[in-house]
Design a protein around this motif. Structure first.
Motif, PDB file in Angstrom:
ATOM      1  N   GLU A 126      -4.312   0.917  -9.048  1.00  0.00           N
ATOM      2  CA  GLU A 126      -3.961   2.328  -8.875  1.00  0.00           C
ATOM      3  C   GLU A 126      -5.257   3.085  -8.670  1.00  0.00           C
ATOM      4  O   GLU A 126      -6.157   3.027  -9.512  1.00  0.00           O
ATOM      5  CB  GLU A 126      -3.236   2.855 -10.110  1.00  0.00           C
ATOM      6  CG  GLU A 126      -2.879   4.316 -10.014  1.00  0.00           C
ATOM      7  CD  GLU A 126      -2.140   4.814 -11.257  1.00  0.00           C
ATOM      8  OE1 GLU A 126      -2.477   5.911 -11.743  1.00  0.00           O
ATOM      9  OE2 GLU A 126      -1.238   4.104 -11.730  1.00  0.00           O
ATOM     10  N   THR A 185      -7.016   6.803  -8.007  1.00  0.00           N
ATOM     11  CA  THR A 185      -6.855   8.253  -8.070  1.00  0.00           C
ATOM     12  C   THR A 185      -8.207   8.898  -7.789  1.00  0.00           C
ATOM     13  O   THR A 185      -9.205   8.205  -7.635  1.00  0.00           O
ATOM     14  CB  THR A 185      -6.362   8.705  -9.464  1.00  0.00           C
ATOM     15  OG1 THR A 185      -7.401   8.464 -10.421  1.00  0.00           O
ATOM     16  CG2 THR A 185      -5.087   7.979  -9.871  1.00  0.00           C
ATOM     17  N   ASP A 238       0.874  -1.166   0.000  1.00  0.00           N
ATOM     18  CA  ASP A 238       0.000   0.000   0.000  1.00  0.00           C
ATOM     19  C   ASP A 238       0.914   1.220   0.000  1.00  0.00           C
ATOM     20  O   ASP A 238       1.680   1.432   0.939  1.00  0.00           O
ATOM     21  CB  ASP A 238      -0.897  -0.005   1.239  1.00  0.00           C
ATOM     22  CG  ASP A 238      -1.880   1.156   1.276  1.00  0.00           C
ATOM     23  OD1 ASP A 238      -1.723   2.127   0.507  1.00  0.00           O
ATOM     24  OD2 ASP A 238      -2.821   1.088   2.089  1.00  0.00           O
ATOM     25  N   SER A 239       0.854   2.009  -1.051  1.00  0.00           N
ATOM     26  CA  SER A 239       1.769   3.143  -1.176  1.00  0.00           C
ATOM     27  C   SER A 239       1.600   4.160  -0.058  1.00  0.00           C
ATOM     28  O   SER A 239       2.530   4.905   0.233  1.00  0.00           O
ATOM     29  CB  SER A 239       1.597   3.823  -2.539  1.00  0.00           C
ATOM     30  OG  SER A 239       0.277   4.338  -2.685  1.00  0.00           O
ATOM     31  N   LEU A 240       0.438   4.200   0.608  1.00  0.00           N
ATOM     32  CA  LEU A 240       0.276   5.114   1.739  1.00  0.00           C
ATOM     33  C   LEU A 240       1.153   4.715   2.917  1.00  0.00           C
ATOM     34  O   LEU A 240       1.531   5.539   3.735  1.00  0.00           O
ATOM     35  CB  LEU A 240      -1.182   5.148   2.204  1.00  0.00           C
ATOM     36  CG  LEU A 240      -2.177   5.854   1.307  1.00  0.00           C
ATOM     37  CD1 LEU A 240      -3.564   5.810   1.933  1.00  0.00           C
ATOM     38  CD2 LEU A 240      -1.765   7.288   1.028  1.00  0.00           C
ATOM     39  N   LEU A 262      -1.841  -0.199  -4.827  1.00  0.00           N
ATOM     40  CA  LEU A 262      -2.162  -1.320  -3.951  1.00  0.00           C
ATOM     41  C   LEU A 262      -1.837  -2.629  -4.653  1.00  0.00           C
ATOM     42  O   LEU A 262      -2.051  -2.751  -5.858  1.00  0.00           O
ATOM     43  CB  LEU A 262      -3.656  -1.314  -3.592  1.00  0.00           C
ATOM     44  CG  LEU A 262      -4.201  -0.050  -2.935  1.00  0.00           C
ATOM     45  CD1 LEU A 262      -5.716  -0.020  -3.010  1.00  0.00           C
ATOM     46  CD2 LEU A 262      -3.740  -0.001  -1.492  1.00  0.00           C
ATOM     47  N   ARG A 308      -2.735   6.252  -5.346  1.00  0.00           N
ATOM     48  CA  ARG A 308      -2.504   5.217  -4.344  1.00  0.00           C
ATOM     49  C   ARG A 308      -2.309   3.899  -5.080  1.00  0.00           C
ATOM     50  O   ARG A 308      -3.143   3.499  -5.891  1.00  0.00           O
ATOM     51  CB  ARG A 308      -3.691   5.124  -3.405  1.00  0.00           C
ATOM     52  CG  ARG A 308      -3.466   4.145  -2.257  1.00  0.00           C
ATOM     53  CD  ARG A 308      -4.619   4.203  -1.293  1.00  0.00           C
ATOM     54  NE  ARG A 308      -4.402   3.357  -0.132  1.00  0.00           N
ATOM     55  CZ  ARG A 308      -5.297   3.162   0.807  1.00  0.00           C
ATOM     56  NH1 ARG A 308      -6.469   3.754   0.733  1.00  0.00           N
ATOM     57  NH2 ARG A 308      -5.031   2.374   1.825  1.00  0.00           N
TER      58      ARG A 308
END
Length: 150
Positions: free
Chosen positions: A82, A84, A52-54, A70, A68
């Motif tokens: 992805e 957005t 998870d890019s967060l 995932l 983001r």
């Protein structure tokens, strides 16, 4: 029916209204119930969130509102997504056609149904809002991702 008869349907509706005001269902319990119902596929495998890019990505300086990213995994099946503000896109690996439902809560409407092409690619121009999960149907199997907040 005599004069003393009453409409049980009307009584039930009045009791439901009173209970909603006097003893409302806690939001957390309602969410758990919705998630349990949406996972009613007994044969469904749960796809674990592996990236998870967060949480896992290094922030990029100057990037305003980056997408983001995932990644979910269930056995040999991987789903990259992805997200957005304009929607989502993703790919099922290994590449294969799939039906994908974008599940939402706590008051889900009809799930947004997407189709992955033969390369496993799919997209939607509707961004998830609130909690969401994906249900994939491919190759005779059902896979459901973990729930996330948009």
């Amino acid at each position: 029916m005599g004069e003393d008869a009453f409409d049980t349907g009307l009584l039930e509706e009045e009791l439901r209204r009173a209970a909603a005001v006097l003893d409302p269902v806690p939001a957390g319990l309602r969410q758990i119930a919705v998630e349990a119902f949406l996972l009613h596929d007994l044969d469904a495998r749960i796809a674990e969130l592996t990236f998870d890019s967060l949480v896992d990505a290094i922030p990029v300086r100057g990037a305003a509102d980056p997408p983001r990213m995932l990644t979910f995994r269930a056995g040999d099946l991987t789903v990259d997504i992805e997200v957005t503000g304009e929607g989502l896109m993703g790919q099922v690996m290994p590449p294969q056609p799939a039906g994908i439902e974008v599940l939402g809560g706590p008051h889900p409407a009809t799930p947004d149904t997407l189709a992955a092409d033969e390369l496993g690619r799919f997209s939607s121009d509707v961004a998830p809002s609130g909690p969401f999960a994906l249900r994939l149907r491919t190759g005779g199997q059902v896979v459901v991702t973990e729930w996330l907040r948009a």
